[in-house]
Scaffold this motif. Structure first.
Motif, PDB file in Angstrom:
ATOM      1  N   ILE A 123       4.056   9.444  51.552  1.00  0.00           N
ATOM      2  CA  ILE A 123       3.951  10.511  52.549  1.00  0.00           C
ATOM      3  C   ILE A 123       5.302  10.632  53.238  1.00  0.00           C
ATOM      4  O   ILE A 123       5.789   9.677  53.851  1.00  0.00           O
TER       5      ILE A 123
ATOM      6  N   VAL B  74       3.338  14.958  50.109  1.00  0.00           N
ATOM      7  CA  VAL B  74       2.453  13.859  49.728  1.00  0.00           C
ATOM      8  C   VAL B  74       2.488  13.725  48.215  1.00  0.00           C
ATOM      9  O   VAL B  74       2.233  14.690  47.496  1.00  0.00           O
TER      10      VAL B  74
ATOM     11  N   LEU C  65      -2.183   6.818  59.076  1.00  0.00           N
ATOM     12  CA  LEU C  65      -2.274   6.301  57.709  1.00  0.00           C
ATOM     13  C   LEU C  65      -3.109   5.028  57.630  1.00  0.00           C
ATOM     14  O   LEU C  65      -3.838   4.818  56.656  1.00  0.00           O
TER      15      LEU C  65
ATOM     16  N   THR D  48      -3.057  16.414  51.319  1.00  0.00           N
ATOM     17  CA  THR D  48      -1.886  16.873  52.083  1.00  0.00           C
ATOM     18  C   THR D  48      -2.318  17.711  53.283  1.00  0.00           C
ATOM     19  O   THR D  48      -1.824  17.513  54.399  1.00  0.00           O
TER      20      THR D  48
ATOM     21  N   LEU E 129      -3.861  15.360  55.903  1.00  0.00           N
ATOM     22  CA  LEU E 129      -2.851  14.593  56.633  1.00  0.00           C
ATOM     23  C   LEU E 129      -2.033  15.474  57.573  1.00  0.00           C
ATOM     24  O   LEU E 129      -1.716  15.062  58.697  1.00  0.00           O
TER      25      LEU E 129
END
Length: 122
Positions: free
Chosen positions: A35, A108, A60, A85, A88
Protein backbone atom coordinates in the motif's frame (compact mmCIF):
# COMPACT_ATOMS: atom_id res chain seq x y z
CA UNK A 1 5.79 26.42 -12.58
CA UNK A 2 3.95 25.24 -9.46
CA UNK A 3 5.74 22.84 -7.16
CA UNK A 4 3.62 20.36 -5.23
CA UNK A 5 5.13 18.91 -2.07
CA UNK A 6 3.85 15.53 -0.92
CA UNK A 7 4.72 12.69 1.43
CA UNK A 8 4.85 9.09 0.25
CA UNK A 9 4.42 6.24 2.71
CA UNK A 10 4.89 2.63 1.65
CA UNK A 11 3.44 -0.12 3.83
CA UNK A 12 3.02 -3.88 3.63
CA UNK A 13 0.40 -6.14 5.15
CA UNK A 14 -0.29 -9.86 4.82
CA UNK A 15 -3.91 -10.83 4.35
CA UNK A 16 -5.77 -13.47 2.39
CA UNK A 17 -8.83 -13.39 0.17
CA UNK A 18 -10.79 -15.60 -2.19
CA UNK A 19 -12.41 -14.34 -5.36
CA UNK A 20 -16.14 -14.85 -5.79
CA UNK A 21 -17.24 -16.08 -9.19
CA UNK A 22 -20.67 -16.82 -10.66
CA UNK A 23 -20.13 -20.53 -9.94
CA UNK A 24 -18.78 -20.12 -6.39
CA UNK A 25 -15.83 -18.92 -4.38
CA UNK A 26 -12.24 -19.51 -5.43
CA UNK A 27 -9.47 -20.83 -3.21
CA UNK A 28 -8.33 -18.72 -0.28
CA UNK A 29 -4.82 -17.40 -0.86
CA UNK A 30 -2.53 -14.91 0.85
CA UNK A 31 -0.87 -11.81 -0.53
CA UNK A 32 1.67 -9.45 0.88
CA UNK A 33 -0.29 -6.35 -0.06
CA UNK A 34 1.77 -3.26 -0.84
CA UNK A 35 0.00 0.00 0.00
CA UNK A 36 1.55 3.27 -1.15
CA UNK A 37 -0.11 6.45 0.06
CA UNK A 38 0.73 9.91 -1.22
CA UNK A 39 -0.29 12.66 1.16
CA UNK A 40 -0.36 16.43 0.89
CA UNK A 41 -0.51 18.83 3.80
CA UNK A 42 -3.64 20.98 3.65
CA UNK A 43 -1.81 24.09 4.85
CA UNK A 44 1.60 23.34 3.32
CA UNK A 45 3.05 22.87 6.80
CA UNK A 46 5.26 19.97 7.73
CA UNK A 47 3.62 16.79 9.00
CA UNK A 48 5.61 14.49 11.25
CA UNK A 49 6.27 11.26 9.33
CA UNK A 50 5.66 9.22 12.48
CA UNK A 51 2.12 10.65 12.76
CA UNK A 52 1.28 9.75 9.15
CA UNK A 53 2.81 6.30 9.49
CA UNK A 54 0.95 5.61 12.74
CA UNK A 55 -2.41 6.64 11.28
CA UNK A 56 -1.92 4.39 8.25
CA UNK A 57 -0.57 1.56 10.40
CA UNK A 58 -3.65 1.71 12.65
CA UNK A 59 -5.88 1.16 9.61
CA UNK A 60 -3.74 -1.63 8.15
CA UNK A 61 -3.32 -3.42 11.49
CA UNK A 62 -7.11 -3.86 11.63
CA UNK A 63 -6.96 -6.51 8.88
CA UNK A 64 -3.39 -7.80 9.05
CA UNK A 65 -3.35 -11.60 8.95
CA UNK A 66 -7.09 -11.82 8.32
CA UNK A 67 -9.26 -13.38 5.62
CA UNK A 68 -10.75 -10.32 3.88
CA UNK A 69 -13.91 -12.17 2.83
CA UNK A 70 -14.89 -12.45 6.52
CA UNK A 71 -14.67 -8.70 7.19
CA UNK A 72 -18.02 -6.87 7.25
CA UNK A 73 -17.15 -4.68 4.23
CA UNK A 74 -16.47 -7.72 2.06
CA UNK A 75 -19.46 -9.85 3.10
CA UNK A 76 -21.25 -8.83 -0.12
CA UNK A 77 -18.43 -7.09 -2.02
CA UNK A 78 -15.89 -9.17 -3.92
CA UNK A 79 -12.43 -8.53 -2.36
CA UNK A 80 -10.69 -7.71 -5.64
CA UNK A 81 -7.62 -5.47 -5.66
CA UNK A 82 -9.88 -2.70 -7.02
CA UNK A 83 -12.39 -3.04 -4.18
CA UNK A 84 -9.64 -3.35 -1.56
CA UNK A 85 -8.15 -0.09 -2.88
CA UNK A 86 -11.50 1.74 -2.63
CA UNK A 87 -12.02 0.36 0.89
CA UNK A 88 -8.56 1.48 2.04
CA UNK A 89 -8.97 4.89 0.44
CA UNK A 90 -12.22 5.33 2.38
CA UNK A 91 -10.59 4.24 5.65
CA UNK A 92 -7.35 6.22 5.35
CA UNK A 93 -8.88 9.48 4.05
CA UNK A 94 -10.51 10.52 7.35
CA UNK A 95 -7.34 9.61 9.26
CA UNK A 96 -5.36 12.03 7.09
CA UNK A 97 -8.04 14.70 7.54
CA UNK A 98 -7.39 14.51 11.31
CA UNK A 99 -3.77 15.40 10.58
CA UNK A 100 -4.76 18.36 8.37
CA UNK A 101 -3.63 16.36 5.39
CA UNK A 102 -5.18 14.93 2.27
CA UNK A 103 -4.74 11.49 0.75
CA UNK A 104 -4.22 12.40 -2.91
CA UNK A 105 -3.18 9.00 -4.23
CA UNK A 106 -3.29 5.41 -3.08
CA UNK A 107 -1.75 2.48 -4.88
CA UNK A 108 -2.52 -1.06 -3.74
CA UNK A 109 -0.63 -4.03 -5.13
CA UNK A 110 -1.35 -7.70 -4.59
CA UNK A 111 1.87 -8.66 -6.38
CA UNK A 112 5.01 -6.84 -7.52
CA UNK A 113 3.57 -6.56 -11.04
CA UNK A 114 -0.10 -5.70 -10.40
CA UNK A 115 -1.48 -2.63 -8.65
CA UNK A 116 -4.63 -0.55 -8.70
CA UNK A 117 -4.52 3.22 -8.08
CA UNK A 118 -6.90 5.97 -7.07
CA UNK A 119 -5.77 9.55 -7.65
CA UNK A 120 -7.65 12.62 -6.43
CA UNK A 121 -7.70 15.37 -9.04
CA UNK A 122 -8.73 18.93 -8.30
Amino acid sequence: MALVHTYKIKSYVNASHAMRWADGEGKQHTHTWEIICEIKSKNDEMIVFRDIEQAISDVLDSFSGKFLNKLPYFKEINPTVENVTVWLFDLITPEMERLSARLIRIEVGESPTRSYCITVED
